[in-house]
Design an enzyme around this catalytic site. Structure first.
Site, PDB file in Angstrom:
ATOM      1  N   SER A   1       1.143  -1.167   0.074  1.00  0.00           N
ATOM      2  CA  SER A   1      -0.275  -0.321   0.193  1.00  0.00           C
ATOM      3  C   SER A   1       0.881   0.989  -0.139  1.00  0.00           C
ATOM      4  O   SER A   1       1.330   1.510   0.237  1.00  0.00           O
ATOM      5  CB  SER A   1      -0.233  -0.530   1.272  1.00  0.00           C
ATOM      6  OG  SER A   1      -1.602   0.844   1.425  1.00  0.00           O
TER       7      SER A   1
ATOM      8  N   LEU B   1      -0.938   2.700  -5.872  1.00  0.00           N
ATOM      9  CA  LEU B   1      -0.487   4.199  -5.577  1.00  0.00           C
ATOM     10  C   LEU B   1      -1.726   4.660  -5.316  1.00  0.00           C
ATOM     11  O   LEU B   1      -2.626   3.803  -6.216  1.00  0.00           O
ATOM     12  CB  LEU B   1       0.365   4.183  -7.191  1.00  0.00           C
ATOM     13  CG  LEU B   1       0.180   5.641  -7.192  1.00  0.00           C
ATOM     14  CD1 LEU B   1       1.313   6.218  -6.771  1.00  0.00           C
ATOM     15  CD2 LEU B   1       0.869   6.258  -8.563  1.00  0.00           C
ATOM     16  N   TYR B   2      -1.352   6.032  -4.094  1.00  0.00           N
ATOM     17  CA  TYR B   2      -2.334   6.897  -4.194  1.00  0.00           C
ATOM     18  C   TYR B   2      -1.807   7.987  -4.653  1.00  0.00           C
ATOM     19  O   TYR B   2      -0.813   8.229  -4.576  1.00  0.00           O
ATOM     20  CB  TYR B   2      -3.378   6.898  -3.024  1.00  0.00           C
ATOM     21  CG  TYR B   2      -4.020   6.141  -2.397  1.00  0.00           C
ATOM     22  CD1 TYR B   2      -5.133   5.546  -2.729  1.00  0.00           C
ATOM     23  CD2 TYR B   2      -3.470   5.370  -1.227  1.00  0.00           C
ATOM     24  CE1 TYR B   2      -6.291   4.916  -2.648  1.00  0.00           C
ATOM     25  CE2 TYR B   2      -4.844   4.098  -0.559  1.00  0.00           C
ATOM     26  CZ  TYR B   2      -5.687   4.102  -1.157  1.00  0.00           C
ATOM     27  OH  TYR B   2      -6.651   3.406  -0.783  1.00  0.00           O
TER      28      TYR B   2
ATOM     29  N   THR C   1      -5.083   2.604  -7.201  1.00  0.00           N
ATOM     30  CA  THR C   1      -6.813   2.603  -6.700  1.00  0.00           C
ATOM     31  C   THR C   1      -7.398   3.283  -7.405  1.00  0.00           C
ATOM     32  O   THR C   1      -7.102   4.709  -6.495  1.00  0.00           O
ATOM     33  CB  THR C   1      -6.611   2.647  -5.418  1.00  0.00           C
ATOM     34  OG1 THR C   1      -5.882   1.259  -4.680  1.00  0.00           O
ATOM     35  CG2 THR C   1      -7.372   2.513  -4.696  1.00  0.00           C
TER      36      THR C   1
ATOM     37  N   LYS D   1      -7.747  -0.795 -10.347  1.00  0.00           N
ATOM     38  CA  LYS D   1      -8.111  -1.556  -9.218  1.00  0.00           C
ATOM     39  C   LYS D   1      -9.256  -0.586  -8.699  1.00  0.00           C
ATOM     40  O   LYS D   1      -8.964   0.554  -7.917  1.00  0.00           O
ATOM     41  CB  LYS D   1      -7.059  -1.647  -7.885  1.00  0.00           C
ATOM     42  CG  LYS D   1      -7.723  -2.379  -6.252  1.00  0.00           C
ATOM     43  CD  LYS D   1      -6.821  -2.712  -5.403  1.00  0.00           C
ATOM     44  CE  LYS D   1      -7.589  -3.050  -3.929  1.00  0.00           C
ATOM     45  NZ  LYS D   1      -7.816  -2.058  -3.018  1.00  0.00           N
TER      46      LYS D   1
ATOM     47  N   HIS E   1     -13.165  -2.227  -2.456  1.00  0.00           N
ATOM     48  CA  HIS E   1     -12.334  -2.044  -1.400  1.00  0.00           C
ATOM     49  C   HIS E   1     -12.947  -2.520  -0.331  1.00  0.00           C
ATOM     50  O   HIS E   1     -13.056  -2.093   1.198  1.00  0.00           O
ATOM     51  CB  HIS E   1     -12.935  -0.354  -1.372  1.00  0.00           C
ATOM     52  CG  HIS E   1     -11.279  -0.143  -1.366  1.00  0.00           C
ATOM     53  ND1 HIS E   1     -10.608   0.743  -1.448  1.00  0.00           N
ATOM     54  CD2 HIS E   1     -10.677   0.096   0.110  1.00  0.00           C
ATOM     55  CE1 HIS E   1      -9.407   1.449  -1.110  1.00  0.00           C
ATOM     56  NE2 HIS E   1      -9.017   0.923   0.049  1.00  0.00           N
TER      57      HIS E   1
END
Ligand code: FMN
Length: 357
Positions: A106, A129-130, A156, A226, A250
């Site tokens: 994460s 990746l955020y 995501t 995702k 999620h």
């Protein structure tokens, strides 16, 4: 560690964690309808085995993104693993590497991408990746993933804002200042106690499909999208360069009321029509769940919360035990379904919805 299945780990982990941490890991958004439905969806369908097939050489081994894995089950990205156990993400990475499968790290990990790579140099790893509003932070994260030998960027897309997680609101769950979250520290230029809401405020809410293309250009790594649960978005993902898709809600933590991922899977599979690999997560607790997901078209499944429960109970050894139990269960399911390999599974191995025969 008397655990014989994924559920056993949760019972034991719950006894060890304080209310805030347990609620953070276990909880979902809103009324937790989707959280429950993810699990119940697997109980609504039935398996259709074929008999008198030679399964003497049964194996769960398969490939994802062209690389061999020991089973069609990967470790999902879950944030803040040192809240579960002091050994955190490096322990999960070592256990996944030993099990011969992929660990997805994460962005909100409590260890850096490099630290996790160094912990399990031989393991296959993907980086979730955020995107931060500060593009410099995002690009630095992608650079670190490339340098750390990560083989995919998992973007995501179901969390432009944080879902309403009332368990956390009630307990006031926060990440203590002493616990390092390298991406967050970089974004704020320091460290302080922070809730998940504080961290999500730094993420880019203006992301669109165009950013998937940009991301695909800034590194050579495939971009795995995702958080897709509709056929429309699956087609958009492919049109914008996605290398693979994860059907995910999620773990029921974002928009409550969306379908269980198993129910969304078939529409996505049909829309994708074999152009990219499709994975699925949410509610996978048994080898038979993995078999069902693969039969309905997923290349592999990912598992989230059970890994955290196993980490809580036994650190690296706990996760190793969980993954070994899951692999045994997958091989057993394959053998009893009359499928020598995961590739032999197909839609005929699962009953249609609402029909138990
Ligand atoms: C405590 C927790 C933290 C999570 N953190 C992330 C994250 O940082 N990034 C992400 O893409 N997904 C995150 N997820 C979602 C998981 O990757 C995955 O989609 C979900 O857990 C799968 O459902 P399962 O827990 O029922 O297996 C998180 C899930 C949980 C339970």
């Amino acid at each position: 560690m008397d655990a014989f299945n994924a559920a056993d780990f949760e019972v034991q982990a719950r006894e060890r964690l304080d209310e805030g941490a347990y609620g953070y890991f276990a909880g979902g958004a809103g009324d937790e309808r989707t959280l429950r439905d993810n699990i119940e969806a697997y109980a609504r369908r039935r398996l259709r085995p074929r008999v008198l097939v030679d399964v003497s050489g049964v194996t769960a081994t398969t490939t994802v993104l062209g690389a061999e894995v020991s089973m069609p089950l990967l470790v999902a990205p879950v944030a803040f693993q040192r809240v579960a156990h002091p050994d955190g993400e490096p322990a999960t990475a070592r256990a996944a590497a030993d099990a011969g499968t992929v660990m997805c790290l994460s962005t909100l990990a409590t260890a850096s991408a490099q630290e996790v790579a160094d912990a399990a140099p031989g393991g296959a790893r993907w980086f979730q990746l955020y995107c931060f509003s500060d593009r410099g932070v995002t690009e630095a994260l992608v650079d670190q993933a490339v340098e750390g030998g990560y083989r995919a960027v998992v973007l995501t897309v179901d969390a432009p804002v944080l879902g309403r997680r009332e368990r956390d609101l009630r307990t006031g769950f926060a990440i203590p200042e002493h616990m390092e979250v390298p991406s967050f520290s970089r974004a704020i230029g320091g460290r302080r106690e922070a809730t998940l809401q504080d961290m999500f405020k730094l993420l880019d809410q203006s992301l669109t499909w165009r950013d998937v293309e940009i991301l695909a250009e800034i590194s050579d790594l495939p971009v795995v999208v995702k958080g897709v649960i509709t056929a429309e978005d699956a087609r958009m993902a492919i049109d914008h360069g996605a290398g693979a898709i994860v059907v995910s809600n999620h773990g029921g933590r974002q928009l409550d009321g969306v379908p269980a991922t198993l129910d969304a899977l078939e529409d996505v599979i049909e829309a994708v029509d074999g152009r990219v690999e499709v994975y699925v997560d949410g509610g996978i607790r048994r080898g038979t769940d993995v078999a069902m997901a693969v039969a309905l078209g997923a290349r592999a499944a990912l598992i989230g919360r059970p890994v955290i429960w196993a980490l809580t109970v036994g650190g690296e050894e706990g996760v190793r035990r969980l993954l070994s139990l899951m692999r045994d269960e997958i091989e057993l399911a394959l053998a009893l379904l009359g499928c020598p390999t995961p590739e032999a599974l197909g839609p005929a191995h699962v009953t249609p919805p609402n029909r138990h025969r």
